[in-house]
Design an enzyme around this catalytic site. Structure first.
Site, PDB file in Angstrom:
ATOM      1  N   HIS A  54       0.926  -1.148  -0.041  1.00 18.08           N
ATOM      2  CA  HIS A  54      -0.176  -0.145   0.027  1.00 18.08           C
ATOM      3  C   HIS A  54       0.901   1.213   0.067  1.00 18.08           C
ATOM      4  CE1 HIS A  54      -3.940  -1.801   1.877  1.00 18.08           C
ATOM      5  NE2 HIS A  54      -3.181  -2.694   0.931  1.00 18.08           N
ATOM      6  N   GLU A  56       0.872   3.944   1.925  1.00 17.58           N
ATOM      7  CA  GLU A  56       1.535   4.174   3.095  1.00 17.58           C
ATOM      8  C   GLU A  56       2.642   3.470   3.579  1.00 17.58           C
ATOM      9  OE1 GLU A  56      -3.125   4.381   3.755  1.00 17.58           O
ATOM     10  OE2 GLU A  56      -1.731   3.330   2.241  1.00 17.58           O
ATOM     11  N   CYS A  84      -6.323   1.828   5.831  1.00 21.25           N
ATOM     12  CA  CYS A  84      -6.922   0.573   6.410  1.00 21.25           C
ATOM     13  C   CYS A  84      -6.015   0.192   7.680  1.00 21.25           C
ATOM     14  CB  CYS A  84      -6.561  -0.369   5.293  1.00 21.25           C
ATOM     15  SG  CYS A  84      -4.942  -1.078   5.043  1.00 21.25           S
ATOM     16  N   CYS A  87      -2.523  -0.559   7.391  1.00 24.70           N
ATOM     17  CA  CYS A  87      -1.554   0.735   7.522  1.00 24.70           C
ATOM     18  C   CYS A  87      -1.598   1.596   8.667  1.00 24.70           C
ATOM     19  CB  CYS A  87      -2.166   1.544   6.143  1.00 24.70           C
ATOM     20  SG  CYS A  87      -1.794   0.918   4.719  1.00 24.70           S
TER      21      CYS A  87
END
Length: 150
Positions: A54, A56, A84, A87
């Site tokens: 992801h 992040e 999410c 993260c």
């Protein structure tokens, strides 16, 4: 504060680049206490065949390497979509100072939705959170991306 829009603008550039690669358009930027961008990333889960890739997570990894520390206590994270749970946990473990995000994610978000990670008593560190910065642009970017795939 001019630095916030500049960093978020770069996060949107990263999100658009992710979309151009066929990735879900999420971008993230980490800035230091002086507002200098130290890391930037867009989603790369498909490209890297890695469900943890992801934006992040990738930005946190870059910042930690660049700053030679596993703690980013004087850094702020700017991301185009509510993080999410995975993260949010990484943000907490990295001790990010402030989190700025654009669009809410009612389905997978874990900051204002779902598990509300930072509000849990088991959360070791909760950043200051600022939401809605560029929410309309982020929502439109995501909506257009998924509409093109249907």
């Amino acid at each position: 504060m001019k630095l916030v829009p500049d960093a978020m603008h770069e996060a949107f550039r990263q999100a658009r680049a992710a979309a151009a690669r066929g990735e879900v358009p999420v971008g993230a930027v980490i800035a230091d206490a002086q507002g200098r961008i130290v890391a930037r990333a867009g989603n790369r889960t498909v490209e890297l065949r890695d469900p943890t890739a992801h934006a992040e997570i990738l930005a946190i990894r870059q910042a930690c390497e660049k700053l030679a520390s596993e703690r980013l206590t004087e850094c702020d994270l700017f991301v185009t979509l509510e993080p999410c749970a995975m993260c949010a946990a990484a943000i907490s473990h990295a001790r990010i100072r402030r989190l700025y995000y654009a669009a809410d994610d009612e389905k997978m978000g874990a900051v204002a939705h779902g598990p509300r990670f930072f509000a849990q008593p088991t959360c070791h560190h909760a950043p200051e959170v600022y939401d809605g910065l560029g929410a309309k642009e982020a929502a439109m970017l995501l909506r257009d991306f998924f509409a093109a795939r249907r």
